[in-house]
Design a protein around this motif. Structure first.
Motif, PDB file in Angstrom:
ATOM      1  N   PRO A 158       0.802  -1.224   0.000  1.00  0.00           N
ATOM      2  CA  PRO A 158       0.000   0.000   0.000  1.00  0.00           C
ATOM      3  C   PRO A 158       0.835   1.273   0.000  1.00  0.00           C
ATOM      4  O   PRO A 158       2.022   1.267   0.330  1.00  0.00           O
ATOM      5  CB  PRO A 158      -0.767  -0.118   1.322  1.00  0.00           C
ATOM      6  N   SER A 159       0.189   2.387  -0.351  1.00  0.00           N
ATOM      7  CA  SER A 159       0.748   3.722  -0.208  1.00  0.00           C
ATOM      8  C   SER A 159       2.013   3.874  -1.051  1.00  0.00           C
ATOM      9  O   SER A 159       1.977   3.680  -2.269  1.00  0.00           O
ATOM     10  CB  SER A 159       1.006   4.009   1.272  1.00  0.00           C
ATOM     11  N   TYR A 160       3.128   4.230  -0.427  1.00  0.00           N
ATOM     12  CA  TYR A 160       4.392   4.364  -1.147  1.00  0.00           C
ATOM     13  C   TYR A 160       4.670   3.112  -1.968  1.00  0.00           C
ATOM     14  O   TYR A 160       5.084   3.173  -3.128  1.00  0.00           O
ATOM     15  CB  TYR A 160       5.510   4.592  -0.130  1.00  0.00           C
ATOM     16  N   MET A 161       4.421   1.954  -1.348  1.00  0.00           N
ATOM     17  CA  MET A 161       4.679   0.684  -2.013  1.00  0.00           C
ATOM     18  C   MET A 161       3.646   0.389  -3.091  1.00  0.00           C
ATOM     19  O   MET A 161       3.843  -0.489  -3.928  1.00  0.00           O
ATOM     20  CB  MET A 161       4.695  -0.448  -0.978  1.00  0.00           C
ATOM     21  N   GLY A 162       2.519   1.119  -3.074  1.00  0.00           N
ATOM     22  CA  GLY A 162       1.528   0.981  -4.133  1.00  0.00           C
ATOM     23  C   GLY A 162       1.894   1.795  -5.352  1.00  0.00           C
ATOM     24  O   GLY A 162       1.835   1.311  -6.488  1.00  0.00           O
ATOM     25  N   PRO A 177      -1.658  -2.371  -6.751  1.00  0.00           N
ATOM     26  CA  PRO A 177      -1.388  -1.145  -5.977  1.00  0.00           C
ATOM     27  C   PRO A 177      -2.545  -0.757  -5.066  1.00  0.00           C
ATOM     28  O   PRO A 177      -3.673  -0.564  -5.521  1.00  0.00           O
ATOM     29  CB  PRO A 177      -1.160  -0.092  -7.068  1.00  0.00           C
ATOM     30  N   VAL A 178      -2.269  -0.664  -3.796  1.00  0.00           N
ATOM     31  CA  VAL A 178      -3.261  -0.290  -2.785  1.00  0.00           C
ATOM     32  C   VAL A 178      -2.996   1.154  -2.353  1.00  0.00           C
ATOM     33  O   VAL A 178      -1.863   1.513  -2.043  1.00  0.00           O
ATOM     34  CB  VAL A 178      -3.193  -1.239  -1.575  1.00  0.00           C
ATOM     35  N   GLY A 202      -8.550   1.921  -3.475  1.00  0.00           N
ATOM     36  CA  GLY A 202      -8.488   3.280  -2.961  1.00  0.00           C
ATOM     37  C   GLY A 202      -9.517   3.522  -1.881  1.00  0.00           C
ATOM     38  O   GLY A 202     -10.241   2.620  -1.470  1.00  0.00           O
ATOM     39  N   GLY A 203      -9.585   4.772  -1.430  1.00  0.00           N
ATOM     40  CA  GLY A 203     -10.518   5.136  -0.371  1.00  0.00           C
ATOM     41  C   GLY A 203     -11.153   6.485  -0.643  1.00  0.00           C
ATOM     42  O   GLY A 203     -10.481   7.418  -1.105  1.00  0.00           O
ATOM     43  N   LEU A 204     -12.425   6.623  -0.325  1.00  0.00           N
ATOM     44  CA  LEU A 204     -13.154   7.871  -0.573  1.00  0.00           C
ATOM     45  C   LEU A 204     -12.761   8.981   0.392  1.00  0.00           C
ATOM     46  O   LEU A 204     -13.136  10.141   0.176  1.00  0.00           O
ATOM     47  CB  LEU A 204     -14.661   7.613  -0.512  1.00  0.00           C
ATOM     48  N   TRP A 239     -12.619   4.444   3.225  1.00  0.00           N
ATOM     49  CA  TRP A 239     -11.391   4.419   4.002  1.00  0.00           C
ATOM     50  C   TRP A 239     -10.615   5.724   4.001  1.00  0.00           C
ATOM     51  O   TRP A 239     -10.556   6.446   3.010  1.00  0.00           O
ATOM     52  CB  TRP A 239     -10.474   3.313   3.462  1.00  0.00           C
ATOM     53  N   THR A 240      -9.967   5.981   5.126  1.00  0.00           N
ATOM     54  CA  THR A 240      -8.836   6.895   5.168  1.00  0.00           C
ATOM     55  C   THR A 240      -7.600   6.097   4.769  1.00  0.00           C
ATOM     56  O   THR A 240      -7.685   4.917   4.423  1.00  0.00           O
ATOM     57  CB  THR A 240      -8.654   7.464   6.584  1.00  0.00           C
ATOM     58  N   HIS A 241      -6.437   6.721   4.841  1.00  0.00           N
ATOM     59  CA  HIS A 241      -5.231   6.047   4.378  1.00  0.00           C
ATOM     60  C   HIS A 241      -4.860   4.857   5.256  1.00  0.00           C
ATOM     61  O   HIS A 241      -4.433   3.816   4.750  1.00  0.00           O
ATOM     62  CB  HIS A 241      -4.076   7.045   4.340  1.00  0.00           C
ATOM     63  N   VAL A 242      -5.007   5.024   6.553  1.00  0.00           N
ATOM     64  CA  VAL A 242      -4.698   3.920   7.465  1.00  0.00           C
ATOM     65  C   VAL A 242      -5.568   2.709   7.159  1.00  0.00           C
ATOM     66  O   VAL A 242      -5.071   1.597   6.952  1.00  0.00           O
ATOM     67  CB  VAL A 242      -4.895   4.357   8.931  1.00  0.00           C
ATOM     68  N   ASP A 243      -6.872   2.924   7.104  1.00  0.00           N
ATOM     69  CA  ASP A 243      -7.793   1.806   6.894  1.00  0.00           C
ATOM     70  C   ASP A 243      -7.693   1.243   5.483  1.00  0.00           C
ATOM     71  O   ASP A 243      -7.816   0.029   5.273  1.00  0.00           O
ATOM     72  CB  ASP A 243      -9.228   2.240   7.186  1.00  0.00           C
ATOM     73  N   GLY A 244      -7.487   2.118   4.493  1.00  0.00           N
ATOM     74  CA  GLY A 244      -7.371   1.648   3.127  1.00  0.00           C
ATOM     75  C   GLY A 244      -6.158   0.778   2.900  1.00  0.00           C
ATOM     76  O   GLY A 244      -6.171  -0.124   2.063  1.00  0.00           O
TER      77      GLY A 244
END
Length: 612
Positions: free
Chosen positions: A148-152, A171-172, A278-280, A308-313
């Motif tokens: 996720p995130s950077y790794m996505g 990619p998450v 992704g997350g809304l 989701w926020t970034h943590v939950d997503g």
């Protein structure tokens, strides 16, 4: 708490179109049991073409053999979170017949060099690492990228280079446009997440490598050398980036620096299947559907947008449930089992697009994103705080808001732009406190006679005038319940000096502007004459919501969005103390264009939402 911090760094009237039912869900569950015990090789060196050594942990099935490889490239130190399992329990995949490789990117964790966050050398590292893992004796030559995130987002940058052996990516919560998605919201510096994120990478990069404690003097010397390189890089990159942005330097404008670090610039080159999550309310809420929209033209692609926020997503919190019968790990397993193992996993049962619907509060499937039935409608900002489908026909006294740089604390924005951590503040789930104290202006429809669905990006086209030399506007779109609760759906931001719109890169639907694209360059800056009307088209990030019958739609316009965004010092000096008028008369009709849906599907033009 450490896990949360790391995951955080690392988603009224006649003219209102009624809510349209989305296609029936076709999700089916997928799972298979663990087959293997696992073994882990710590701090395996991978030498890049320039001689720099990157280090990885390799989690393998204990049974000897060749297996497909799942690669994650992290800047958050592979040893910090749960040892070698990084974001989540990656032994899950090793137990099911994959080799899982977790690599510290250049200048972070145990790896040598200096971190420059997605620069061309780091991107080349991704290409070379894929080829390295594909050639190992425990590899069958097939590689998938995940995380996720950077790794996505570095999955997209790596895949665009076509390394041999790469077969699929997952990619998450990935970014698309590094300037517009997160770093400079409407021309303002993201002060909630960016400094925190840079500090997190810095902190995890200064943790001594685990091999420093092995007792080998050479390892200790190497570890000290790497930490010195990491520390030197802090001044060269992290501190310089923050200071440059705060003072209004070159990095506060869009350009090649940001283009290099934007996956949207290269996704057309990706040739392997991609599953985008992704997350809304994610950090990359804007960019995730844009990545999907570009990828779907030439590779098999799916889009899953959660609440989701970034943590939950990053972890797919709440799955399985509410219409999706699999956990995020099970969805990944299904994807990679198909593309890396050639198994029959019934990928066809996964809809092209699955989104959470605010209001309905469940996952719903649709044919595509944007929805092919997209048919925008307008709601006009009117006198007496009204929001109406009727355009003003007579002169109406303007409303106003004050430039209040600390407005916005009691909003969903605080939760979103702290990656979810700000949700601990009680007032962030109801905007009424902010609306009463921010110095802003609110415009609300009558209670709806029919439910209203909005699905996609939103345009807030405001006519503004200011007493100062610049004006910063925040636009919030909220769902107002009969009891008065004001639930923030999505927001948008823009400095009036950056109001120039480039039609070539903007989204128009049925001839109407819906998603403006502002250059944000020094050359694009426009004067802000005091007291003169300006047409300011503000991009409001996409959402998916059903506003129920009896509820109202509200547009709130404010002069700040703290702690999320603060203007660079020169911009703040120009707008501070200003009073901004919102005009709504026949010559200056301020309105929002909503992504409502018609009854028929039609072909939508794909805008070129890149700098190319």
């Amino acid at each position: 708490m450490l896990r949360k911090i790391v995951v955080a760094a690392a988603l009224a009237g006649a003219l209102i179109v009624p809510a349209a039912a989305h296609a029936a869900a076709h999700w089916t569950p997928y799972s298979r049991p663990a087959q293997f015990s696992t073994t882990t090789d710590k701090d395996v060196p991978i030498t890049m073409s320039d001689g720099v050594k990157l280090y990885a942990d390799v989690i393998r099935p204990a049974k000897a053999g060749r297996y497909p490889v799942m690669l994650e490239q992290t800047p958050y130190n592979k040893n910090v979170v749960d040892g070698s399992t990084s974001f989540g329990d990656n032994t899950y995949f090793a137990q099911r017949g994959y080799v899982v490789v977790i690599e510290d990117v250049r200048g972070t964790g145990s790896s040598q060099g200096q971190w420059q966050s997605f620069d061309d050398r780091e991107q080349r590292d991704g290409f070379e690492t894929v080829q390295w893992v594909a050639s190992r004796p425990w590899s069958d030559g097939k590689v998938g990228l995940f995380g996720p995130s950077y790794m996505g987002l570095n999955q997209l940058l790596t895949a665009a280079q076509h390394p041999k052996g790469l077969k699929a990516i997952f990619p998450v919560v990935p970014m698309a446009d590094s300037y517009r998605d997160i770093t400079y919201s409407g021309g303002q510096l993201n002060t909630a997440f960016i400094p925190f994120w840079l500090g997190l990478v810095t902190g995890t990069s200064l943790v001594p490598p685990t091999y420093a404690a092995d007792g080998d003097p050479n390892d200790l010397v190497n570890a000290i050398s790497e930490l010195t390189q990491h520390a030197t890089g802090v001044g060269n990159f992290q501190l310089n980036a923050v200071l440059n942005g705060v003072t209004g330097g070159d990095l506060s404008y869009d350009g090649n620096y940001w283009k290099m670090r934007s996956p949207l610039e290269v996704v057309d080159k990706v040739k392997v299947p991609a599953f985008v999550v992704g997350g809304l309310h994610d950090l990359f809420q804007r960019g995730e559907p844009l990545n999907y929209e570009r990828l779907k033209r030439h590779v098999n692609t799916r889009l899953l947008m959660g609440p989701w926020t970034h943590v939950d997503g990053s972890t797919g919190a709440g799955l399985p449930g509410n219409g999706v019968p699999e956990s995020l790990s099970q969805i990944e397993l299904r994807w990679f089992d198909h593309y890396l193992k050639g198994m029959k996993t019934k990928l066809g049962s996964i809809p092209k697009v699955t989104q959470w619907a605010w209001g309905d509060n469940r996952f719903e499937t649709q044919r595509d994103w944007p929805d092919p039935r997209l048919k925008p409608t307008r709601q006009y900002l009117r006198a007496d705080k009204a929001l109406s489908p009727k355009k003003p026909t007579t002169n109406e006294a303007p409303d106003q808001f004050v430039q209040n740089p600390v407005a916005g604390i009691c909003t969903e924005s605080t939760t979103q732009w702290t990656a979810g951590l700000g949700g601990q503040i009680p007032c962030t789930d109801d905007n009424r406190t902010d609306e009463a104290t921010s110095g802003g202006a609110s415009f609300t429809t009558q209670p709806l006679k029919k439910a209203l669905r909005i699905d996609g990006p939103i345009l807030a086209n405001l006519w503004l005038s200011t007493s100062a030399r610049d004006a910063v506007a925040t636009v919030r779109v909220t769902d107002v319940a009969p009891d008065g609760t004001s639930t923030d759906l999505t927001d948008g931001w823009l400095a009036a000096s950056f109001r120039k719109n480039d039609p070539k890169h903007s989204r128009y639907v049925n001839g109407q502007l819906l998603q403006p694209w502002h250059p944000f360059t020094k050359d694009s800056v426009l004067p802000v004459p005091a007291g003169e009307p300006m047409d300011v088209p503000i991009e409001v990030f996409p959402t998916n919501a059903v506003i129920a019958k009896g509820h109202s739609l509200r547009i709130d316009v404010e002069g700040g969005d703290f702690p999320h965004a603060m203007p660079p010092a020169p911009m703040e000096a120009n707008e501070l103390g200003g009073t901004v008028q919102i005009l709504h008369d026949p010559k200056h009709p301020s309105y929002v264009a909503l992504p409502t849906l018609g009854k028929k599907a039609h072909k939508l033009h794909l805008p070129n939402l890149t700098r190319g």
